[in-house]
Enzyme design. Structure first.
Site, PDB file in Angstrom:
ATOM      1  CB  THR A   7      -0.908   0.077   1.179  1.00 18.91           C
ATOM      2  OG1 THR A   7      -1.751   1.202   1.326  1.00 18.91           O
ATOM      3  CG2 THR A   7      -0.129  -0.095   2.442  1.00 18.91           C
ATOM      4  CG  ASP A  67      -9.185  -1.778  -3.283  1.00 19.83           C
ATOM      5  OD1 ASP A  67      -8.574  -1.086  -3.710  1.00 19.83           O
ATOM      6  OD2 ASP A  67     -10.437  -1.749  -3.880  1.00 19.83           O
ATOM      7  CB  SER A  68     -10.812  -0.213   2.120  1.00 21.18           C
ATOM      8  OG  SER A  68      -9.689   0.658   2.064  1.00 21.18           O
ATOM      9  N   GLY A 147      -9.528  10.097   5.158  1.00 27.70           N
ATOM     10  CA  GLY A 147     -10.506   9.721   4.117  1.00 27.70           C
ATOM     11  C   GLY A 147     -11.914  10.391   4.674  1.00 27.70           C
ATOM     12  CE1 TYR A 148     -15.537  10.054   0.283  1.00 28.22           C
ATOM     13  CE2 TYR A 148     -13.849   8.264   0.704  1.00 28.22           C
ATOM     14  CZ  TYR A 148     -14.592   9.079  -0.269  1.00 28.22           C
ATOM     15  OH  TYR A 148     -14.418   9.564  -1.522  1.00 28.22           O
ATOM     16  CG  ASP A 149     -12.223   7.292   9.375  1.00 29.36           C
ATOM     17  OD1 ASP A 149     -13.014   6.516   9.035  1.00 29.36           O
ATOM     18  OD2 ASP A 149     -10.965   7.363   9.601  1.00 29.36           O
ATOM     19  CG  HIS A 175     -13.461  -0.820   6.802  1.00 31.10           C
ATOM     20  ND1 HIS A 175     -13.322   0.019   7.921  1.00 31.10           N
ATOM     21  CD2 HIS A 175     -13.048  -0.315   5.826  1.00 31.10           C
ATOM     22  CE1 HIS A 175     -12.739   0.862   7.242  1.00 31.10           C
ATOM     23  NE2 HIS A 175     -12.445   0.768   5.944  1.00 31.10           N
ATOM     24  NE  ARG A 176      -7.568  -0.116   6.120  1.00 33.77           N
ATOM     25  CZ  ARG A 176      -8.236   0.651   6.001  1.00 33.77           C
ATOM     26  NH1 ARG A 176      -8.770   1.478   7.050  1.00 33.77           N
ATOM     27  NH2 ARG A 176      -8.699   1.031   4.915  1.00 33.77           N
TER      28      ARG A 176
HETATM   29  P1  ITT Z   1      -3.450   1.889  -1.764  1.00 30.52           P
HETATM   30  O1  ITT Z   1      -4.051   1.748  -2.939  1.00 30.52           O
HETATM   31  O2  ITT Z   1      -1.987   2.406  -2.102  1.00 30.52           O
HETATM   32  O3  ITT Z   1      -3.534   0.912  -0.581  1.00 30.52           O
HETATM   33  P2  ITT Z   1      -5.547   4.118  -1.492  1.00 30.52           P
HETATM   34  O4  ITT Z   1      -5.733   4.950  -0.462  1.00 30.52           O
HETATM   35  O5  ITT Z   1      -5.467   4.242  -3.041  1.00 30.52           O
HETATM   36  O6  ITT Z   1      -3.983   3.290  -1.217  1.00 30.52           O
HETATM   37  P3  ITT Z   1      -7.793   2.341  -1.951  1.00 30.52           P
HETATM   38  O7  ITT Z   1      -7.560   2.155  -3.571  1.00 30.52           O
HETATM   39  O8  ITT Z   1      -8.333   1.052  -1.262  1.00 30.52           O
HETATM   40  O9  ITT Z   1      -6.331   2.764  -1.345  1.00 30.52           O
HETATM   41  O10 ITT Z   1      -8.816   3.448  -1.639  1.00 30.52           O
HETATM   42  C1  ITT Z   1      -9.413   3.214  -0.213  1.00 30.52           C
HETATM   43  C2  ITT Z   1      -9.971   4.862  -0.044  1.00 30.52           C
HETATM   44  O11 ITT Z   1     -11.308   4.591   0.533  1.00 30.52           O
HETATM   45  C3  ITT Z   1      -9.391   5.526   0.834  1.00 30.52           C
HETATM   46  O12 ITT Z   1      -8.427   6.490   0.145  1.00 30.52           O
HETATM   47  C4  ITT Z   1     -10.297   6.486   1.506  1.00 30.52           C
HETATM   48  O13 ITT Z   1     -10.997   7.432   0.695  1.00 30.52           O
HETATM   49  C5  ITT Z   1     -11.546   5.464   1.697  1.00 30.52           C
HETATM   50  N1  ITT Z   1     -11.291   4.639   2.905  1.00 30.52           N
HETATM   51  C6  ITT Z   1     -10.908   3.353   3.166  1.00 30.52           C
HETATM   52  N2  ITT Z   1     -11.021   2.944   4.332  1.00 30.52           N
HETATM   53  C7  ITT Z   1     -11.291   4.190   4.957  1.00 30.52           C
HETATM   54  C8  ITT Z   1     -11.165   4.247   6.264  1.00 30.52           C
HETATM   55  O14 ITT Z   1     -11.087   3.416   7.297  1.00 30.52           O
HETATM   56  N3  ITT Z   1     -11.643   5.586   6.748  1.00 30.52           N
HETATM   57  C9  ITT Z   1     -12.121   6.647   6.065  1.00 30.52           C
HETATM   58  N4  ITT Z   1     -11.946   6.381   4.640  1.00 30.52           N
HETATM   59  C10 ITT Z   1     -11.398   5.015   4.277  1.00 30.52           C
END
Ligand code: ITT
Length: 190
Positions: A7, A67-68, A147-149, A175-176
């Protein structure tokens, strides 16, 4: 033993090492130095596998990836797998503003965070998925997390937003947290 984390998101690295450290004692977590692979998959699981396979192929080490994203019912499941770049800039603040704008004053504000957690090594691919149910606030609340927290009130946090939880509180119910605790149970021990 060493596991590489596929990541480029520093917030994920912090959460993953906090969640997995106690469950995989003696394991050292290394951050992948490679370029972020293109996430061409159509599901969280497919994109997590793309990231873990890339980190494994680059390093030869067992790799873990995440992926989240957030799935909002009134938006037909958007932003979903596109959560990180919803507004096109890759900026969390821009993503949150766009989400609030698209949702407007919708009365159905139900949403869930989704996490696909994967482990990839030679001849082994493990996938675990978990979700975290809640609702989207009309405005941001809280400074924690990423993020959206600040926009998400989980159903199981006494009405606080995910941005108002401590790191430990969030990891215990997120979720994580759920996906990676399930994954850790299945990871082969040296
Ligand atoms: P990597 O692909 O390098 O792991 P990324 O941030 O691009 O980093 P993702 O493609 O999985 O990762 O996108 C995840 C997005 O979803 C992240 O940037 C946030 O906007 C949101 N997200 C995921 N988990 C979150 C969390 O625990 N809290 C808040 N927002 C979350």
């Amino acid at each position: 033993p060493t596991i590489v984390l596929g990541t480029g998101n520093a917030h994920k690295v912090a959460e993953l090492t906090a969640i997995l450290g106690p469950l995989l004692p003696g394991v050292e977590f290394l951050r992948s130095e490679g370029p972020s692979p293109v996430e061409y998959g159509k599901t969280f699981e497919a994109n997590a596998l793309i990231k873990a396979r890339a980190a494994h192929e680059l390093t030869g080490l067992p790799a873990i990836a995440d992926d989240s994203g957030i799935v909002v019912d009134a938006l037909g499941g958007a932003p979903g797998i596109h959560s990180a770049r919803y507004a096109g800039t890759g900026d969390d603040g821009d993503n949150r503003r766009l989400l609030l704008e698209r949702l407007g004053d919708a009365t159905d504000r139900t949403a869930r965070f989704v996490c696909a957690a994967v482990y990839v090594d030679e001849g082994v691919e493990l996938v675990r998925r978990a979700e975290w149910e809640g609702v989207i606030l009309p405005a941001e609340r809280g400074e924690g997390g990423f993020g959206y927290d600040p926009l998400f009130v989980p159903d199981d946090a006494d009405g606080r937003s995910a941005g108002e939880l401590s790191a430990d509180e969030k990891n215990a119910i997120s979720h994580r947290g759920k996906a990676f605790r399930a994954l850790a149970e299945a990871v082969p021990r040296p």
